[in-house]
Each structure stands twice: as C-alpha cells, then as structure tokens.
Design a protein around this motif. Structure first.
Motif, PDB file in Angstrom:
ATOM      1  N   LEU A   1       0.806  -1.208   0.000  1.00 55.95           N
ATOM      2  CA  LEU A   1       0.000   0.000   0.000  1.00 55.95           C
ATOM      3  C   LEU A   1       0.846   1.268   0.000  1.00 55.95           C
ATOM      4  O   LEU A   1       0.488   2.265  -0.622  1.00 55.95           O
ATOM      5  CB  LEU A   1      -0.936   0.012   1.211  1.00 55.95           C
ATOM      6  N   LEU A   2       1.976   1.239   0.689  1.00 52.44           N
ATOM      7  CA  LEU A   2       2.817   2.424   0.796  1.00 52.44           C
ATOM      8  C   LEU A   2       3.457   2.796  -0.530  1.00 52.44           C
ATOM      9  O   LEU A   2       3.879   3.933  -0.719  1.00 52.44           O
ATOM     10  CB  LEU A   2       3.888   2.212   1.863  1.00 52.44           C
ATOM     11  N   ALA A   3       3.525   1.866  -1.476  1.00 49.92           N
ATOM     12  CA  ALA A   3       4.129   2.131  -2.783  1.00 49.92           C
ATOM     13  C   ALA A   3       3.115   2.609  -3.817  1.00 49.92           C
ATOM     14  O   ALA A   3       3.487   2.985  -4.924  1.00 49.92           O
ATOM     15  CB  ALA A   3       4.824   0.871  -3.298  1.00 49.92           C
ATOM     16  N   LEU A   4       1.830   2.617  -3.468  1.00 53.71           N
ATOM     17  CA  LEU A   4       0.807   3.050  -4.425  1.00 53.71           C
ATOM     18  C   LEU A   4       0.908   4.551  -4.670  1.00 53.71           C
ATOM     19  O   LEU A   4       1.211   5.310  -3.761  1.00 53.71           O
ATOM     20  CB  LEU A   4      -0.591   2.725  -3.895  1.00 53.71           C
ATOM     21  N   PRO A   5       0.605   4.997  -5.890  1.00 52.97           N
ATOM     22  CA  PRO A   5       0.598   6.435  -6.137  1.00 52.97           C
ATOM     23  C   PRO A   5      -0.706   7.078  -5.663  1.00 52.97           C
ATOM     24  O   PRO A   5      -1.733   6.404  -5.523  1.00 52.97           O
ATOM     25  CB  PRO A   5       0.721   6.536  -7.659  1.00 52.97           C
TER      26      PRO A   5
ATOM     27  N   ARG B   1       7.228   6.686   6.642  1.00 55.03           N
ATOM     28  CA  ARG B   1       6.058   6.393   7.482  1.00 55.03           C
ATOM     29  C   ARG B   1       5.507   5.032   7.070  1.00 55.03           C
ATOM     30  O   ARG B   1       5.255   4.795   5.904  1.00 55.03           O
ATOM     31  CB  ARG B   1       4.997   7.476   7.284  1.00 55.03           C
ATOM     32  N   ARG B   2       5.310   4.157   8.050  1.00 54.20           N
ATOM     33  CA  ARG B   2       4.796   2.809   7.780  1.00 54.20           C
ATOM     34  C   ARG B   2       3.552   2.530   8.623  1.00 54.20           C
ATOM     35  O   ARG B   2       3.386   1.452   9.165  1.00 54.20           O
ATOM     36  CB  ARG B   2       5.880   1.773   8.090  1.00 54.20           C
ATOM     37  N   ALA B   3       2.678   3.526   8.689  1.00 59.57           N
ATOM     38  CA  ALA B   3       1.483   3.382   9.523  1.00 59.57           C
ATOM     39  C   ALA B   3       0.218   3.255   8.685  1.00 59.57           C
ATOM     40  O   ALA B   3      -0.874   3.394   9.206  1.00 59.57           O
ATOM     41  CB  ALA B   3       1.368   4.563  10.478  1.00 59.57           C
ATOM     42  N   GLY B   4       0.361   3.018   7.400  1.00 63.50           N
ATOM     43  CA  GLY B   4      -0.812   2.832   6.561  1.00 63.50           C
ATOM     44  C   GLY B   4      -1.080   4.021   5.662  1.00 63.50           C
ATOM     45  O   GLY B   4      -0.281   4.958   5.575  1.00 63.50           O
TER      46      GLY B   4
ATOM     47  N   VAL C   1      -6.832  -3.234  -7.437  1.00 63.38           N
ATOM     48  CA  VAL C   1      -6.038  -2.011  -7.486  1.00 63.38           C
ATOM     49  C   VAL C   1      -6.088  -1.458  -8.902  1.00 63.38           C
ATOM     50  O   VAL C   1      -5.747  -2.153  -9.850  1.00 63.38           O
ATOM     51  CB  VAL C   1      -4.572  -2.285  -7.071  1.00 63.38           C
ATOM     52  N   GLU C   2      -6.520  -0.199  -9.026  1.00 64.97           N
ATOM     53  CA  GLU C   2      -6.574   0.468 -10.321  1.00 64.97           C
ATOM     54  C   GLU C   2      -5.700   1.722 -10.236  1.00 64.97           C
ATOM     55  O   GLU C   2      -6.046   2.692  -9.553  1.00 64.97           O
ATOM     56  CB  GLU C   2      -8.018   0.849 -10.640  1.00 64.97           C
ATOM     57  N   LEU C   3      -4.554   1.670 -10.922  1.00 59.48           N
ATOM     58  CA  LEU C   3      -3.622   2.793 -10.878  1.00 59.48           C
ATOM     59  C   LEU C   3      -4.152   3.960 -11.709  1.00 59.48           C
ATOM     60  O   LEU C   3      -4.795   3.752 -12.741  1.00 59.48           O
ATOM     61  CB  LEU C   3      -2.252   2.365 -11.398  1.00 59.48           C
ATOM     62  N   PRO C   4      -3.854   5.191 -11.286  1.00 62.24           N
ATOM     63  CA  PRO C   4      -4.289   6.352 -12.062  1.00 62.24           C
ATOM     64  C   PRO C   4      -3.413   6.506 -13.309  1.00 62.24           C
ATOM     65  O   PRO C   4      -2.335   5.915 -13.398  1.00 62.24           O
ATOM     66  CB  PRO C   4      -4.072   7.520 -11.092  1.00 62.24           C
TER      67      PRO C   4
END
Length: 110
Positions: A24-28, A75-78, A97-100
């Motif tokens: 999740l942290l790598a999502l744009p 930050r690794r808290a979501g 997951v649908e990337l923009p």
C-alpha cells in the motif's frame, strides 16, 4: 509489528480496512481500491502517526516511523483514502487495485 515484539490486532489503531499482500505504501496518489463487490476508495496519502500511538504501546512510534538510507523520513502506519462508492466489505473480500493515469505522484503525509 509482531516480529518486533508488539501485539497489535487489526483495527486497534483506528484502521477501517486491513489488507495482506499489497504494498500500500508504494501506491501512487489517486489509486482506486475496489473492495468487495461495490466499494471504491481513492488513495489520498500516507497516514501520519504521532506520539499518541505510544499511548497504545510504548515504543510503537519508532516501529512505524523511521529513516531510509538517505535520511528521508519513512512512514509505515498505513494509508488514507476517501470513499467514492460505498458498499459492504467483508473479511476475505478481494481488493482490486486500479492505478491512475501517469505520471504517478508518490504518497505524501496527510
């Protein structure tokens, strides 16, 4: 968290949805998460943990905030998001997951 000696169960830190197997942290910013059959959540940024997290378990803040090799704050808290379409979400439901459209913007604290 368990590997570092912390006993944190899903939902105990205010999460509305927990996932497994997604970075999740790598999502744009602007990614759409499709939860279950109908719900859609737009990813808006990184959750910004504060000292209050240590009220839950002492030392927890140091587990969710750190620095990378360049000294940048990590930050690794979501993540945070806004609900675009409501719906029933149950344990075990798939998360799509649908990337923009690019260019992608990395998540920032909100």
């Amino acid at each position: 968290m368990a590997g570092a000696g912390f006993d944190v169960l899903p939902g105990q830190l205010g999460e509305n949805v927990t996932t497994a197997g997604l970075d999740l942290l790598a999502l744009p910013t602007g990614t759409l998460l499709r939860l279950g059959a109908d719900a859609v959540v737009e990813v808006t940024g990184l959750r910004n943990p504060c000292l209050q997290i240590d009220n839950f378990q002492d030392g927890l803040l140091k587990q969710v905030v750190g620095r990378d090799e360049r000294g940048e704050l990590i930050r690794r808290a979501g993540i945070m998001g806004v609900v675009l379409t409501g719906g029933v979400v149950r344990p075990g439901d798939p998360v799509g997951v649908e990337l923009p459209a690019g260019p992608h913007r990395p998540l920032e604290r909100v």
